[in-house]
Design a protein around this motif. Structure first.
Motif, short mmCIF file in Angstrom:
data_model
loop_
_atom_site.label_atom_id
_atom_site.label_comp_id
_atom_site.label_asym_id
_atom_site.label_seq_id
_atom_site.Cartn_x
_atom_site.Cartn_y
_atom_site.Cartn_z
N VAL A 20 0.83 -1.22 0.00
CA VAL A 20 0.00 0.00 0.00
C VAL A 20 0.86 1.26 0.00
N SER A 34 -6.42 9.42 -1.68
CA SER A 34 -7.27 8.23 -1.60
C SER A 34 -6.49 7.01 -1.13
N TYR A 35 -5.16 7.10 -1.08
CA TYR A 35 -4.37 5.96 -0.60
C TYR A 35 -3.87 6.15 0.83
N ARG A 38 -5.45 3.86 3.81
CA ARG A 38 -5.05 2.45 3.89
C ARG A 38 -3.62 2.30 4.37
N ASP A 41 -3.82 2.60 8.12
CA ASP A 41 -4.36 1.38 8.73
C ASP A 41 -3.32 0.28 8.74
N ARG A 95 -6.14 6.72 13.29
CA ARG A 95 -5.35 7.19 12.15
C ARG A 95 -4.53 8.44 12.49
#
Lengths: 660, 408
Positions: A20, A34-35, A38, A41, A95
């Motif tokens: 990722v 948008s990345y 992830r 996470d 996050r």
């Protein structure tokens, strides 16, 4: 199908993390955000594995380059505030916690020389981490209070590990020392708000008490002791922090000599540090209650000036003490002492204005906002009177908090310094009818009828006077801006004199063209600033009233950050014979590095409490607006071309780099 | 941004997808995004070539869009969403001077027309009928069960109720009793009714160029509407040759020269394939993302190659991996629906989070506390992504997610 070895337990976590983070690195600018989620996470999962933190540490620089911080508050590392880290690490949004951890790892990579970031020199990164460690000593020492333990989040153990890791890397040496130095540096500016300073001192006290982790810092022991004792045990009778009740009992049975020693001890600690212990407040209440008022001058540490003020206005001062000085508002003692020293009570309208203040019944709105900001430990009026004492005693101690209202904070400080009866008049309007009326070019502006200004809500992290007045001032300021918006010139030309007072010079000088943002006649601007303010060029005329000025603030790499309002207090020779500008910065901490060797000094170069200073040429290089009274100087001396060129060049290398 | 090659095709994408834009930014084709107004600001901020278009307005403006794109030099339009498939058909019929493309896109948009066309072409489909109102549904339910020689009182075999023109599982209901029929709202008609097929449902993604399959992926459903993974298990992959034959038949029957199709099939225990439906756009459940994870190629860029009239066979051969053999592992995702009626927090179950196959999630915290009752297969609240080597372990893991609470 390619199989991956599963020998290493973190291997699968690492594999997915690397996947990722590669996606993030390869994403276009449009797709980056948008990345990010992830990656965070995935990083969270990795962190929780044994060895995961080390794996992330090795990837910190790479992650930064991949864009994990782009578009977030962490995008510009030079602008990050160590004080905020602790809260973020305790956030309930995992996050956020992970992002802050990655940020700390990025700083660590810079400290190790494995990563470089524009605007983040190694020394800055080290300083930042040291500050973060110092401010989170309780976590490192495992002395976190019960509430934190009960609410422990799943990431808490990892965060603790990370702080330990930072401690190993930065080294425990000097953490305490630096923290102590930092506290002294801030206190020398005599801020009105000292809550964060007090929490740092508490951290120091805990660390010294625990004496573990190699944190015992004998070389700073003395400086730390002075701070701790000033807060928790400034004198003999309260040395071991016995609690207010016990202290009161001891005072009641103390002999005259002891009471005298208490009075001078309290005053010494207060003037030494700028901090006032709650015991000091208790002591003042005791001497007023028990007819020992002859100890008042000693307990306030007054000079002959202050003493004379006190003698002339003793009933008023005692009334002010009775109203304002309580445990919880102890800082007002310092305000009262310094106000007496300033001699402002001799100005005819001041004493009656203060009597009016003491008799004020606050509107429900004022009471509510004060109790939201400060709690209900004392009444709203007591809080306000304490706040007024602090501001009148330390006009340069006011700060804007975390609010975009430098204009309002600067105005309050100017009035407290120069026009205190006007300040008290504004306050009287707000406390009796929840509005202020100011005039702009003959038109009345009623703050209760105006739209919101820069601040969307009342500042709650400021001093009591600001809490009440800033929302109104901010609205008036914004309205004045709206009224001159179409004039094609910088609005401060008209706003500054109308907002602050007649004594702001009407001759207005600006270094940039408002339409294009480009430099305009910069050399002439610099020459005019010399003939207006430099005593060796203007016939030795001092600054008479504090004058508003505009600064192009730059970061430690010299890059432009924004326009900022300050006031010029005076221009004078320092002890080494250099000409310096002494100014007030409504920002909460004036000691800033503006890049290219321009470091604003707050102590040691002839500054009075709360003043910041720079050599004249360095100051001129960051200046873009100033006012002048427009009177011809008695005698002007031309400025050397080389000096002007040098100053212009300093500007062009930093904030004006793309403006000429 | 990748340098653009003016000798290659100029692509218009109908619909807004950040993933797609990101892929195009990194590809050598010039591109243009055609999407609704609300995306204009973001596009401008990020220098994305953009024209705004309202796809909800009547289709008779499609010629205007086509002319506009033609004037700009665009070679072909690619639909991203079900709602833009007809628009792309209409636009491409002008751009490529082939009026047949518009009619073809209408077939893809109407589930009933699509099934008839397939049936006419000799493709095996289940029993189906259009329903105009509730009584049609009752009658179909009865007739199907009559055919199955059920007696009164035996539990009915279910039938499926699907909206004509919605993507994926939207508006899809399973009907067993007259009560289920009563729960259908009037505005859901007209709809398509289908008999239930017992078998293994799966989907196919096929990139087609010059009437030839360029890459074929089989997506295995673990539970319909919940989870999918690629590549499929060896048990399903063993049908690949038969599946390829089926797709070739589809290409013939639907007269597909180029582009991308996403059909669904049932395979029964004896190996008979039943055609379910086919879409001419990227599948839901982010299968493109899964393909990238499993194979490493960007499925949106593949889409561009399949549509671009200027793409060469050599380019396509170099782009696509060999199915199954070149996969680095299996990638799957699970669509989360709240299981409780009242939820307040998003909380990833620890057994999922600590599973090495789990990768990341795209779930958002609940906005409303009360969960609307699910009547049809509705929209999930977000996807959870997994990746690992063992397809069976992955399948079981995906299945196990159905019994876990992500929202508490």
């Amino acid at each position: 199908m390619a199989m991956t070895s599963q020998d290493n337990p973190i291997e699968p976590f690492l594999r997915s993390f690397d996947h990722v983070s590669r996606q993030l690195a390869e994403a276009s600018a449009a797709g980056k955000f948008s990345y990010q989620g992830r990656v965070l996470d995935s990083a969270k999962r990795l962190m929780k594995q044994p060895g995961g933190l080390a794996a992330l540490e090795a990837r910190a620089a790479e992650l930064d380059r991949a864009g994990i911080f782009s578009g977030t508050d962490w995008a510009v590392p030079a602008g990050l505030v160590p004080r905020l880290v602790g809260n973020t690490l305790a956030s309930s949004d995992s996050r956020m916690v992970v992002l802050e951890c990655l940020n700390l790892l990025r700083f660590l990579a810079v400290v190790r020389g494995e990563h470089s970031q524009p605007g983040l020199p190694l020394e800055h990164a080290r300083h930042f981490l040291t500050q973060v460690l110092a401010l989170n000593l309780d976590r490192i020492l495992g002395a976190a209070h019960e509430a934190a333990r009960v609410n422990a989040g799943e990431l808490d153990p990892v965060v603790d590990q990370l702080l330990q890791r930072l401690l190993e890397a930065v080294g425990p040496e000097g953490i305490l020392g630096r923290l102590v130095d930092e506290v002294w540096r801030i206190l020398r500016q005599r801020p009105l708000q000292v809550e964060h300073v007090k929490s740092m001192i508490l951290q120091i006290a805990i660390a010294l008490d625990e004496g573990q982790n190699g944190l015992s810092a004998s070389e700073t022991r003395l400086g730390a002791d002075r701070l701790i004792s000033a807060l928790f045990g400034p004198t003999d009778l309260c040395r071991e922090d016995p609690g207010l009740e016990v202290y009161r009992q001891r005072l009641e049975s103390a002999d005259t000599g002891s009471l005298q020693a208490e009075a001078t001890g309290m005053a010494r600690a207060m003037h030494d540090t700028g901090l006032v212990s709650d015991y000091h407040a208790e002591f003042l209440r005791f001497i007023l209650d028990s007819a020992h008022t002859h100890l008042l001058p000693a307990a306030l540490g007054l000079s002959s000036t202050g003493l004379d003020s006190l003698r002339c206005y003793q009933p008023l001062v005692q009334q002010l003490i009775d109203e304002a000085v309580r445990p919880g508002t102890a800082q007002s003692v310092l305000g009262i002492a310094l106000m007496l020293e300033r001699g402002i009570l001799y100005s005819p309208p001041i004493a009656p204005s203060l009597w009016r203040l003491l008799g004020t019944a606050l509107t429900p709105a004022c009471e509510e906002i004060l109790s939201i900001a400060f709690g209900g430990q004392v009444t709203a009026r007591q809080r306000l009177v304490a706040g007024v004492m602090m501001l009148l005693g330390q006009p340069l101690g006011i700060g804007q908090g975390n609010n975009p209202t430098c204009q309002a904070a600067r105005a309050l400080s100017m009035w407290a310094l120069n026009d205190p009866d006007y300040l008290l008049w504004l306050l009287a309007q707000v406390t009796s009818k929840d509005c202020i009326v100011m005039h702009f070019e003959g038109q009345p502006l009623d703050s209760s009828l105006l739209q919101a200004g820069l601040a969307q809500q009342a500042p709650l992290d400021a001093d009591p006077v600001s809490v009440l007045l800033v929302p109104h001032l901010d609205r008036v300021y914004a309205e004045m801006g709206r009224r001159v918006a179409g004039r094609g010139e910088d609005p401060h030309r008209w706003i500054n004199p109308e907002l602050h007072g007649w004594w702001v010079g009407r001759a207005f000088h600006i270094a940039v063209d408002v339409a294009t943002g480009l430099l305009k006649d910069h050399e002439a601007f610099i020459r005019e600033f010399h003939t207006a303010y430099h005593p060796l060029h203007n016939g030795n005329e001092p600054v008479i009233h504090p004058q508003p000025a505009g600064i192009a603030v730059t970061d430690s790499s010299g890059a432009f950050v924004g326009w900022h309002a300050i006031s010029i207090i005076r221009v004078a020779l320092d002890q080494s014979g250099g000409m310096r500008v002494y100014f007030f910065n409504p920002n909460n901490d004036s000691g800033q590095d503006w890049g290219h060797g321009i470091v604003v000094s707050t102590h040691g170069n002839g500054e009075r409490l709360g003043e910041a200073s720079l050599p004249f040429d360095q100051f001129a290089s960051r200046l873009y607006i100033f006012h002048d009274d427009g009177l011809p100087a008695a005698m002007t001396l031309p400025v050397e071309d080389a000096q002007v060129a040098r100053i212009c060049e300093m500007a062009q290398q930093s904030w004006a780099s793309n403006r000429f | 941004m990748e340098a653009k090659d003016p000798n290659k095709g100029y692509i218009a994408v109908l619909g807004w997808s950040l993933r797609c834009i990101d892929a195009l930014e990194k590809f050598d084709r010039r591109y243009l995004i055609v999407a609704p107004d609300w995306a204009a600001e973001y596009a401008e901020q990020h220098d994305i070539p953009f024209i705004s278009w309202d796809f909800e307005r009547l289709n008779d403006r499609s010629y205007e869009l086509a002319t506009k794109l033609k004037e700009m030099g665009v070679d072909v339009a690619i639909p991203l969403f079900e709602e833009t498939v007809e628009w792309a058909g209409a636009v491409n019929s002008v751009l490529l001077d082939n009026p047949r493309l518009l009619g073809q896109s209408m077939l893809f948009r109407d589930k009933s027309l699509m099934k008839r066309r397939a049936q006419l072409g000799g493709i095996r489909v289940g029993i189906f009928e259009e329903a105009m109102d509730h009584s049609d549904v009752i009658r179909f339910l009865k007739r199907v069960n009559q055919t199955l020689l059920k007696l009164d009182g035996d539990p009915n075999d279910p039938i499926h109720f699907k909206a004509f023109d919605k993507a994926g599982c939207l508006g899809h209901r399973v009907i067993r009793t007259p009560d289920d029929v009563a729960a259908i709202a009037d505005e859901e008609f007209p709809a398509l009714l289908e008999s239930h097929l017992d078998g293994w449902e799966f989907a196919v993604e096929a990139w087609i160029k010059d009437r030839k399959i360029q890459f074929l992926n089989i997506s295995e459903y673990v539970s319909l509407g919940y989870s999918v993974f690629v590549p499929a298990t060896p048990e399903l992959e063993k049908w690949r040759p038969r599946i390829e034959q089926q797709i070739e038949k589809l290409i013939e029957v639907f007269d597909i020269d180029f582009g991308f199709i996403h059909p669904e099939y049932f395979v029964t225990n004896d190996g008979t394939m039943y055609f379910g439906e086919v879409a001419y756009r990227p599948p839901g459940f982010n299968v493109f993302e899964l393909l990238e994870r499993a194979y490493g190629f960007n499925a949106y860029q593949a889409l561009v190659l399949a549509f671009d009239p200027k793409a060469t066979q050599e380019e396509l051969d170099a782009f696509f991996p060999e199915p199954v053999k070149d996969a680095m592992g299996h990638a799957g995702c699970f669509g989360v629906y709240p299981r409780r009626r009242v939820v307040s927090d998003l909380s990833i179950p620890p057994e999922t989070e600590n599973d090495p196959y789990f990768e990341f999630h795209e779930l958002s915290p609940p906005h409303e506390q009360k969960v609307t009752k699910r009547t049809a297969f509705g929209t999930h609240w977000g996807l959870v992504y997994f990746f690992g080597e063992d397809p069976h372990r992955l399948r079981d893991l995906l299945k196990a997610q159905e019994d876990l609470d992500y929202y508490v």
